[in-house]
Design a protein around this motif. Structure first.
Motif, mmCIF file in Angstrom:
data_model
loop_
_atom_site.group_PDB
_atom_site.id
_atom_site.type_symbol
_atom_site.label_atom_id
_atom_site.label_comp_id
_atom_site.label_asym_id
_atom_site.label_seq_id
_atom_site.Cartn_x
_atom_site.Cartn_y
_atom_site.Cartn_z
ATOM 1 N N ILE A 1 0.016 0.468 0.319
ATOM 2 C CA ILE A 1 1.275 -0.432 0.825
ATOM 3 C C ILE A 1 1.489 -0.270 2.369
ATOM 4 C CG2 ILE A 1 2.683 1.137 0.005
ATOM 5 C CD1 ILE A 1 4.372 -1.366 -0.573
ATOM 6 N N THR A 2 0.995 1.083 2.638
ATOM 7 C CA THR A 2 1.504 1.611 4.226
ATOM 8 C C THR A 2 0.585 0.546 5.044
ATOM 9 O OG1 THR A 2 0.126 3.566 3.888
ATOM 10 C CG2 THR A 2 2.346 3.735 3.940
ATOM 11 N N GLU A 3 -0.684 0.380 4.707
ATOM 12 C CA GLU A 3 -1.381 -0.611 5.780
ATOM 13 C C GLU A 3 -0.933 -2.167 5.379
ATOM 14 O OE1 GLU A 3 -4.790 -0.385 7.153
ATOM 15 O OE2 GLU A 3 -4.091 1.538 7.439
ATOM 16 N N GLU B 1 6.753 -1.544 6.496
ATOM 17 C CA GLU B 1 8.161 -1.475 6.230
ATOM 18 C C GLU B 1 8.429 -0.980 4.853
ATOM 19 O OE1 GLU B 1 9.199 -5.309 7.054
ATOM 20 O OE2 GLU B 1 9.314 -4.918 9.255
ATOM 21 N N ALA B 2 7.773 -1.293 3.903
ATOM 22 C CA ALA B 2 8.115 -1.194 2.383
ATOM 23 C C ALA B 2 7.587 0.385 2.027
ATOM 24 C CB ALA B 2 7.456 -2.234 1.534
ATOM 25 N N SER B 3 8.051 0.730 0.905
ATOM 26 C CA SER B 3 7.585 2.202 0.585
ATOM 27 C C SER B 3 7.202 2.188 -0.858
ATOM 28 C CB SER B 3 8.681 2.995 0.747
ATOM 29 O OG SER B 3 9.898 2.951 0.227
ATOM 30 N N SER B 4 7.852 0.902 -1.673
ATOM 31 C CA SER B 4 7.188 1.074 -3.119
ATOM 32 C C SER B 4 7.148 -0.480 -3.679
ATOM 33 C CB SER B 4 8.566 1.657 -4.135
ATOM 34 O OG SER B 4 9.649 0.745 -3.820
ATOM 35 N N ILE C 1 -4.134 -8.404 4.835
ATOM 36 C CA ILE C 1 -4.541 -8.790 3.477
ATOM 37 C C ILE C 1 -5.593 -7.741 3.077
ATOM 38 C CG2 ILE C 1 -4.558 -11.217 3.850
ATOM 39 C CD1 ILE C 1 -7.492 -11.056 4.072
ATOM 40 N N GLU C 2 -5.935 -7.592 1.885
ATOM 41 C CA GLU C 2 -6.953 -6.498 1.647
ATOM 42 C C GLU C 2 -7.979 -6.859 0.535
ATOM 43 O OE1 GLU C 2 -5.384 -2.689 0.575
ATOM 44 O OE2 GLU C 2 -7.258 -2.196 -0.531
ATOM 45 N N THR D 1 -10.482 -8.670 8.080
ATOM 46 C CA THR D 1 -9.034 -8.617 7.503
ATOM 47 C C THR D 1 -8.032 -8.821 8.270
ATOM 48 O OG1 THR D 1 -9.236 -6.450 6.755
ATOM 49 C CG2 THR D 1 -9.911 -8.039 5.218
ATOM 50 N N SER D 2 -8.212 -7.956 9.571
ATOM 51 C CA SER D 2 -7.195 -7.903 10.594
ATOM 52 C C SER D 2 -6.831 -9.287 11.256
ATOM 53 C CB SER D 2 -7.360 -6.831 11.436
ATOM 54 O OG SER D 2 -8.676 -7.198 12.104
#
Lengths: 174, 190
Positions: free
Chosen positions: B46-48, B52-55, B112-113, B133-134
């Motif tokens: 999620i950090t990628e 801003e989000a952590s969970s 995106i991943e 993806t970037s």
């Protein structure tokens, strides 16, 4: 070597325990896996009683394999339905352990020993040792992840066996 | 060697009985098994995707049965909703491409991943590379994206991959599925 010790740690049980090492990362996994193994062992040996004295000796192992495979399949389904956590952790190793533990202990034990007593002794020994290793690895693994690696199971078992041998030998001399 | 036909027959009979019994047990447990989640949820970094989000929290939403959307997760920083991670499946040239798309509250794709794909090695599988993806970063999630040949700075265009048009288009289609869902079901519903 005391005879008492030989009775508890016979080759078949040790072989069975080594097969079950994968399930010793924590007490919960160890307990549920060893209970599952016990159920498979006991039910298989119960049904084996029907064939034991009738079927030709050379075919008994075949019957045993079919029954073990059958029970393994059923147990795996039960695991999938009611213990998804353990399925997530062990995956395909559940049926592998459930199938190979009875089979290997059977191959290593005295020829044609399909009695309930044999199943019970193997299961009780299996539960005790697997849970011991499970507890030790569970506690130590919290601080040291190396304990959770597969080879650590052998080291823990070795130490455990050494301690138990010491205790039993002492008892004998006392 | 003498073959014991009687016991061979009994053994085969036993195998048949066991198979039938296993089938019966499977039949009764099937529904319970289907309800369990066997870790098929891929781990998302999620950090990628949404720094801003952590969970992440799975959102219980009605996803149409025939939709390519696999799951919707809310991305939170503490209790504050920062955006969504939408997983979609898209048919590539040779395989089903599974994509996680991160969309912020402001309606911007933050990343995106490619979770899984099995496209041609050396060509189509470049869709999983960061370089491709970037290109989706900072694109708009308000309108569908289009694939273009050349480098582009337009908010609704993405540069494709030469030699892997079908795979790249599949990714864009997957992202567009998520965008459409975001606009129809999620936006404004914060």
């Amino acid at each position: 070597m005391s005879t008492h010790k030989n009775k508890i740690f016979n080759t078949s049980l040790l072989a069975a325990i080594c097969t079950g090492f994968v399930a010793t990362t924590s007490l919960k996994v160890a307990l549920s896996m060893s209970i599952a193994v016990t159920i498979v062992l006991i039910i298989t040996n119960l049904i084996m009683n029907l064939f034991k004295n009738r079927a030709p000796n050379s075919m008994l192992l075949l019957f045993y394999m079919v029954l073990t495979a059958f029970m393994t399949g059923i147990m795996y389904l039960i695991f999938q339905a009611y213990l998804p956590d353990i399925v997530n952790e062990l995956g395909i190793y559940i049926p592998v352990v459930l199938f190979s533990v009875p089979l290997i202990s059977q191959i290593f034990s005295d020829k044609g020993n399909y009695s309930i007593t044999n199943a019970l002794t193997t299961s009780i020994g299996f539960i005790l040792v697997i849970c011991c290793i499970g507890i030790i690895r569970g506690i130590l693994g919290k601080n040291n992840t190396a304990i959770l690696e597969p080879p650590a199971a052998f080291i823990v078992t070795g130490i455990l066996l050494a301690i138990l041998t010491g205790i039993f030998n002492k008892k004998k001399t006392v | 060697m003498k073959v014991d036909f009687k016991w061979t027959a009994i053994l085969i009979g036993l195998i048949v009985v066991c198979s039938v019994a296993t089938g019966a047990v499977h039949g009764t447990l099937e529904d319970t098994i289907a309800q369990n989640d066997f870790g098929t949820e891929e781990e998302i970094d999620i950090t990628e995707l949404l720094p801003e989000a952590s969970s992440l929290k799975k959102l219980d939403m009605d996803i149409p049965e025939d939709s390519d959307i696999q799951s919707i997760q809310g991305a939170y920083d503490g209790d504050e909703l920062k955006g969504y991670i939408i997983k979609t499946d898209s048919e590539g040239a040779y395989s089903t491409i599974s994509i996680a798309i991160a969309i912020t509250n402001e309606g911007e794709i933050s990343g995106i991943e490619i979770l899984s794909q099995n496209e041609t090695e050396g060509l189509g599988d470049e869709i999983a590379d960061d370089e491709f993806t970037s290109r989706f970063k900072s694109k708009t999630a308000k309108t569908p994206l289009t694939l273009v040949d050349d480098e582009t700075s337009a908010k609704d265009e993405v540069q494709g991959l030469s030699g892997a048009t079908i795979s790249a288009q599949a990714v864009v289609d997957g992202v567009n599925t998520a965008i459409e869902f975001f606009n129809t079901q999620l936006e404004g519903g914060n």
